[in-house]
Design a protein around this motif. Sequence first.
Motif, mmCIF file in Angstrom:
data_model
loop_
_atom_site.group_PDB
_atom_site.id
_atom_site.type_symbol
_atom_site.label_atom_id
_atom_site.label_comp_id
_atom_site.label_asym_id
_atom_site.label_seq_id
_atom_site.Cartn_x
_atom_site.Cartn_y
_atom_site.Cartn_z
ATOM 1 N N LYS A 82 0.831 -1.213 0.000
ATOM 2 C CA LYS A 82 0.000 0.000 0.000
ATOM 3 C C LYS A 82 0.863 1.261 0.000
ATOM 4 O O LYS A 82 0.495 2.274 -0.587
ATOM 5 C CB LYS A 82 -0.938 -0.017 1.199
ATOM 6 N N LEU B 162 -9.118 4.081 -0.276
ATOM 7 C CA LEU B 162 -9.664 2.736 -0.308
ATOM 8 C C LEU B 162 -11.147 2.828 -0.663
ATOM 9 O O LEU B 162 -11.920 3.456 0.064
ATOM 10 C CB LEU B 162 -9.485 2.069 1.056
ATOM 11 N N GLY B 163 -11.521 2.249 -1.791
ATOM 12 C CA GLY B 163 -12.918 2.325 -2.224
ATOM 13 C C GLY B 163 -13.815 1.459 -1.364
ATOM 14 O O GLY B 163 -13.339 0.643 -0.583
ATOM 15 N N PRO B 164 -15.137 1.634 -1.512
ATOM 16 C CA PRO B 164 -16.070 0.833 -0.717
ATOM 17 C C PRO B 164 -15.982 -0.654 -1.075
ATOM 18 O O PRO B 164 -16.398 -1.506 -0.300
ATOM 19 C CB PRO B 164 -17.439 1.409 -1.083
ATOM 20 N N ASP B 165 -15.416 -0.958 -2.251
ATOM 21 C CA ASP B 165 -15.260 -2.355 -2.644
ATOM 22 C C ASP B 165 -13.936 -2.930 -2.146
ATOM 23 O O ASP B 165 -13.570 -4.051 -2.493
ATOM 24 C CB ASP B 165 -15.354 -2.479 -4.164
ATOM 25 N N GLY B 166 -13.204 -2.138 -1.359
ATOM 26 C CA GLY B 166 -11.948 -2.650 -0.815
ATOM 27 C C GLY B 166 -10.781 -2.539 -1.775
ATOM 28 O O GLY B 166 -9.717 -3.072 -1.533
ATOM 29 N N ALA C 161 -9.138 10.655 -8.341
ATOM 30 C CA ALA C 161 -9.993 10.838 -9.518
ATOM 31 C C ALA C 161 -10.904 9.636 -9.756
ATOM 32 O O ALA C 161 -11.750 9.665 -10.638
ATOM 33 C CB ALA C 161 -9.133 11.079 -10.755
ATOM 34 N N GLY C 162 -10.696 8.562 -9.002
ATOM 35 C CA GLY C 162 -11.597 7.416 -9.119
ATOM 36 C C GLY C 162 -11.065 6.281 -9.963
ATOM 37 O O GLY C 162 -11.808 5.354 -10.297
ATOM 38 N N LYS C 163 -9.798 6.311 -10.329
ATOM 39 C CA LYS C 163 -9.234 5.237 -11.121
ATOM 40 C C LYS C 163 -8.867 4.082 -10.202
ATOM 41 O O LYS C 163 -8.082 4.248 -9.269
ATOM 42 C CB LYS C 163 -7.977 5.757 -11.828
ATOM 43 N N ARG C 164 -9.458 2.932 -10.468
ATOM 44 C CA ARG C 164 -9.254 1.781 -9.574
ATOM 45 C C ARG C 164 -7.979 1.033 -9.937
ATOM 46 O O ARG C 164 -7.572 1.003 -11.098
ATOM 47 C CB ARG C 164 -10.445 0.829 -9.652
ATOM 48 N N SER D 151 -6.731 -2.031 -10.809
ATOM 49 C CA SER D 151 -7.277 -3.319 -11.243
ATOM 50 C C SER D 151 -6.546 -3.799 -12.486
ATOM 51 O O SER D 151 -6.269 -3.014 -13.390
ATOM 52 C CB SER D 151 -8.768 -3.134 -11.535
ATOM 53 N N PHE D 152 -6.198 -5.075 -12.498
ATOM 54 C CA PHE D 152 -5.467 -5.609 -13.646
ATOM 55 C C PHE D 152 -6.070 -6.913 -14.119
ATOM 56 O O PHE D 152 -6.593 -7.696 -13.323
ATOM 57 C CB PHE D 152 -3.997 -5.866 -13.278
ATOM 58 N N GLU E 262 -7.303 -13.416 -4.174
ATOM 59 C CA GLU E 262 -7.822 -13.166 -2.838
ATOM 60 C C GLU E 262 -6.813 -12.395 -1.992
ATOM 61 O O GLU E 262 -7.163 -11.449 -1.284
ATOM 62 C CB GLU E 262 -8.092 -14.537 -2.205
ATOM 63 N N LYS F 293 -6.292 -8.040 -0.416
ATOM 64 C CA LYS F 293 -5.909 -7.510 0.892
ATOM 65 C C LYS F 293 -5.045 -6.268 0.730
ATOM 66 O O LYS F 293 -5.098 -5.360 1.537
ATOM 67 C CB LYS F 293 -5.120 -8.566 1.674
ATOM 68 N N GLN G 31 -8.347 -9.409 -12.186
ATOM 69 C CA GLN G 31 -9.404 -10.078 -12.944
ATOM 70 C C GLN G 31 -8.772 -11.280 -13.625
ATOM 71 O O GLN G 31 -8.049 -11.141 -14.598
ATOM 72 C CB GLN G 31 -9.996 -9.139 -13.980
ATOM 73 N N ALA H 106 -12.307 7.572 -15.513
ATOM 74 C CA ALA H 106 -10.852 7.484 -15.397
ATOM 75 C C ALA H 106 -10.306 6.313 -16.202
ATOM 76 O O ALA H 106 -9.158 6.291 -16.584
ATOM 77 C CB ALA H 106 -10.473 7.350 -13.929
ATOM 78 N N GLU H 107 -11.126 5.325 -16.465
ATOM 79 C CA GLU H 107 -10.620 4.137 -17.148
ATOM 80 C C GLU H 107 -11.322 3.936 -18.486
ATOM 81 O O GLU H 107 -12.515 4.226 -18.614
ATOM 82 C CB GLU H 107 -10.872 2.894 -16.278
ATOM 83 N N ARG I 220 -19.824 -12.021 4.884
ATOM 84 C CA ARG I 220 -19.987 -10.732 5.567
ATOM 85 C C ARG I 220 -21.110 -10.880 6.589
ATOM 86 O O ARG I 220 -22.119 -11.540 6.313
ATOM 87 C CB ARG I 220 -20.368 -9.655 4.562
ATOM 88 N N ALA J 183 -22.979 -2.134 0.542
ATOM 89 C CA ALA J 183 -22.456 -1.669 1.829
ATOM 90 C C ALA J 183 -20.943 -1.505 1.684
ATOM 91 O O ALA J 183 -20.297 -2.276 0.997
ATOM 92 C CB ALA J 183 -22.766 -2.672 2.925
ATOM 93 N N ALA J 184 -20.411 -0.486 2.341
ATOM 94 C CA ALA J 184 -18.967 -0.253 2.259
ATOM 95 C C ALA J 184 -18.235 -1.351 3.024
ATOM 96 O O ALA J 184 -18.770 -1.908 3.974
ATOM 97 C CB ALA J 184 -18.640 1.110 2.852
ATOM 98 N N SER J 185 -17.021 -1.639 2.596
ATOM 99 C CA SER J 185 -16.274 -2.670 3.321
ATOM 100 C C SER J 185 -15.557 -2.029 4.496
ATOM 101 O O SER J 185 -15.106 -0.885 4.423
ATOM 102 C CB SER J 185 -15.293 -3.359 2.389
ATOM 103 N N TYR K 262 -7.403 -4.171 5.254
ATOM 104 C CA TYR K 262 -8.317 -4.700 4.242
ATOM 105 C C TYR K 262 -9.552 -5.226 4.947
ATOM 106 O O TYR K 262 -9.619 -5.222 6.184
ATOM 107 C CB TYR K 262 -7.638 -5.799 3.429
ATOM 108 N N LYS L 140 -11.117 -3.638 -19.771
ATOM 109 C CA LYS L 140 -11.470 -4.754 -18.895
ATOM 110 C C LYS L 140 -12.968 -5.007 -18.887
ATOM 111 O O LYS L 140 -13.768 -4.093 -18.894
ATOM 112 C CB LYS L 140 -11.034 -4.438 -17.465
#
Lengths: 717, 448
Positions: free
Chosen positions: A476, A487-491, A497-500, A502-503, A523, A527, A533, B52-53, B127, B145-147, B166, B300
Amino acid sequence: MKTKLTGFLLTAALIWAGGCNQKQLKKPASTGDDKPAAAAAMSEDHVRQMAQVFAQEFAAELKRQNVTVANGGTGQTVPVVPTPPVGRAVTLNSAPDVMEFYEANPDGFTVAQPGDLPSGLEWVTGAELEEFASPEAKRGGTFMEYTSDYPRTLRFVGPDANGAFRSYMLDYNAVYLVMPHPNGDGYYPGLAKEWAYGPDGRTVFFRIDPDARYSDGKPLKVTDFFFGLYMMRSKHIQAPWYNDYFSDEKFENVTIYDEQTLSIRFYKAKPDVIEKIAGLRPVPEHFYGELDEQYVEDFQFKFEPTLGAYEVKTDNVKSGESVTLTRVPGWWADKKRFFRNRFNPDAIKVTVVREPAKVFELFLKGDLDWHGLALPEYWYEKLPDDHELVKNGHVEKIQFHNDVPRPTWAVRLNSNHPVLSNQDIRVGMNYALNFSAVIEKCFRNDYERMRTVADGYGPRSHPNLKARAFSVEKAKEQFAKAGYTELGPDGILRTPAGKRLSFVFTTPYKRLDEAGVMTVLKEEAKKAGVELQVEVMERTAAWKKISEKKHEMMLGALNTSVEMYPRFWEPYHSDNAYKEDKADRYDANGKLKLGLTPKPVTNSFTLMADHEIDGLIERYRESEDLKEITQLSHTLIQKIHDHGAYVPGWVRPWYRVGQWRWVKYPKDYNVRESREPFEFHIHWIDSDEKARTLKAMEDGKASGAASIRVFDKYKLD
Amino acid sequence: MIEDNTSTASPARPIWEVVVWVLVGLIVGFAFGGLLGGLLGGLYGQFFLTTAETGAGFINGVKQGFLYVGAAGALLGGGCCATLRFNPQTLRKLKRFYGIKRGYWSLILLAGAFSISLLGQFFVNNRALVVVHEGQTYFPALPFAASHTGLDFGILTDAEGQEYSYEVNYRELKAQFQSTGKGTVVMPLVPYSPEETRRIGDGTQHPSPPNFEARHFLGTDPIGQDIFARLFYGFRITLIFALMFTLVVYLIGVVIGCLMGYYGSWVDLLGQRAVEVWQNIPFLYMVIIAVAAISDLPFKLPAWFKILVLLIIMVLFSWTSMTYYMRTSILREKSRDYVAAAQMLGASTPRIIFNHLLPNTISTIVTFMPFTVATAIISITALDYLGFGLPSGTPSWGRMLQQGVANLHAPWIVLSAFTAMVMVLTLVTFIGEAVREAFDPKKFTTYE
């Protein structure tokens, strides 16, 4: 010799992840005859330069070890009294097309007189080497094997000839002029009774064994080496890779002195020049006469008479079902020192079984003599130590530590990718990929973490550098440096700017995915805030995508060969990463320019292009000093580690097999350089034992104590 | 036959009729609204959203369009259909279906299981449902829901000594709260998610047999994933996939079949030849090509999008057989007097086809439907088995079967997948039989 020959190129390896089937380790060869990736990656120039480096370095190494060198050759130093010419002069008497071919290249094919043999040659015989087969071996029985695909041809070259079945017919069977000793340095005599190095260090003289005879009873003729080159250079075999490898630019000249003496001149004085030269296989001229465009079709299912121990007779080919190889009656090398007590079974029956699950069931029934147990599920669950067959001693479980370079299982990050071009991200990814979890969860701690980009090259490998261990915190930290701070809500981490982060994570190995490797990496990476993906593609499509450099990150392996030095130019020099001329790749400050075109079909899967690394690699290739080379190698390994596009995965330092009690083996089980349990044919079948074991099975009795053995003689620390 | 599906509301309308119509309206409305919304949303996202992507706009557009327009479509459909009434014929057929208990209860069971699976994250999830910590209450199982990280709950490092920045493992959190008493965690019945790998016992992973204490009701697979969770989510995906597949295949097949049958002559001739040509394109190759092609795209794709592509390909190669049945039914029906009468009265062609002919061929459609659902389930499982199905990681029955066959020493894997598959297919078949029985036209009509 094929091992070395194919390994000569870093071929994109089609290997299972230590597949259940040991045999498949060999399959890298089946990427196709012309080996596009490797062929393109390895320019003539490069080969020349590498050769020079190797030759000089090797000489220095030998000097350091106080070994006397015979004419720039290898370690064989037992001089034999020079032998006078033997036999009569030879006159060529080939088919018109063949004669024409020889005549068109007078520099390449020379017929000399017995008296022309240079004097002062020091003939060696390899007599000082030890035999590696066991004197206890018994002759007889049938060795039961399987193949997953019915062989598409019985030819040795040409379309489809590079399949798995080739190893039965050729790679593990053929006898070459001299052969490398599988327990260490030196060469033992094969077709040649003795040999001598010429003063130029790239010509080797051979005296062929007068006993050598093909399986059809015809004797080996010295002119068959001429014919071998005729065939390998012929367009009719439809094998461009062979055409190129055996071209007159590499095999400059073959000279026949008399019926038993010849010399072959290679284009460079490589340290292992004799091995390259001995790769020229004599081809029975009496069998072919000459070749025409019908060759591929006419000889699709005709077995070329062999000098090896096993032949395929037409009667023993059951189309689509099985092929049985039988021992040549009165095989000429039967009593020769390095061939006696080998090739023991009377026959090898190779049955076609397509379904892996069925293969294993057949093995448990005793219809197959052995089965690979490399995969943990086989070693621990399908054939556990308390399995009936193991407990009762019917089946032995064996783990053998060999000592060969391993396939490089690693994640390669595409550093041409807009995000992965950032070094902080790449280093972060090194911390985010948890290979120790993979080794623990998927491989049950049987495998080991690979340390660097070039492990297993002795002093040339880095003495203490290790791969970065998984760390959420460090990962990190690196990602934050590159702007992925939230850290986004999806972890998953993202930029303001919102670019995740992700590869797409590609692999051609479905088997790895099934073993959970991709799932665990995904997985664990989550963390560290990275989304992977997973993309498991059909093998050909995946390699195509990867060799076109369209991947973002890939998990895969390249096969390696036994070598003294790691190769850096092919995978890590910008020559192989981008199409643009070298001058156009970097700006005035040595920074990589943007918008370069990736170069397809090279082994540069990381698209590494770094001005400093380029310079180091160039120096490395030109250097003649062993010390400097070693130092440069260490520096390069460190630099590539810092660059971060190569994330070392795992190595498997052994192979494991389950084999029936009646398959016997020497006391050390196998030789150091074996990659598969039966490639050197030093095992044997005890038919009495087989009868006893089957009887005991029937009666529900044990046939002996359970035998679960680990052979770690060649284990490295 | 007399057509009467105009809504002349009668006071004696039973409640179940409304429910059935609303359900039908919801499903159909959602499906078509979703498809339309997905398409429009994709276009909008591609050209008007700045993200952004690369490609994210398109994907987001499809997703949101699908959800919002789908929901609107469902509401609209439900609303419109609420006032609809069955014609007496259909009513009798439905009553008859209700009378066939085996089929009826199969439908109830399957529909019940499907409804539960739609709310799956409250039953099978790693969860927590509710977390109470330091006076705050969280609902992590809710969608979107946020993590929450371990740090949020005051845990600095995880079991392996890594920084706990995490998403927290709620099972471990529960254990911790139980020992420290610092909070409360309520876990779902099965506290595992389908993609989660686990360490068991000594730290090695292996398929472990069913274990009620650990709530691995059906055991785990070779990498320690919970089999019940995988089965459960696999069921949801499979069934959604099969239902959408059936719906779209029928829509296309019925419309084209009707047109061929009604117009006859050269439309029929050309149509049939076109269908024949289309049918001869090898399906599996197309799947392989498409799978290779979408992985070549410059941006993607999320897993659900790949599933959608797979659905579209399967539909493209499956609608053809339905046209034959529809064509023959319509050919037979259109020569009847009521069609001539409608034509005489000046009814438009669409009205004749969809209001007069279609209801009279409904038995053909309805009879085949459950079997199409079954075929779709089998196809997706088979494609998975071959490695061209659902994307890697998605819980799927095909992969479970494959895993089970490869690990016969762990029989609970293959048994679970196999039993589930057999059960669902049996239920679908029972429903199919009952529907065929109930809608059999010979019960009600006699032809001279």
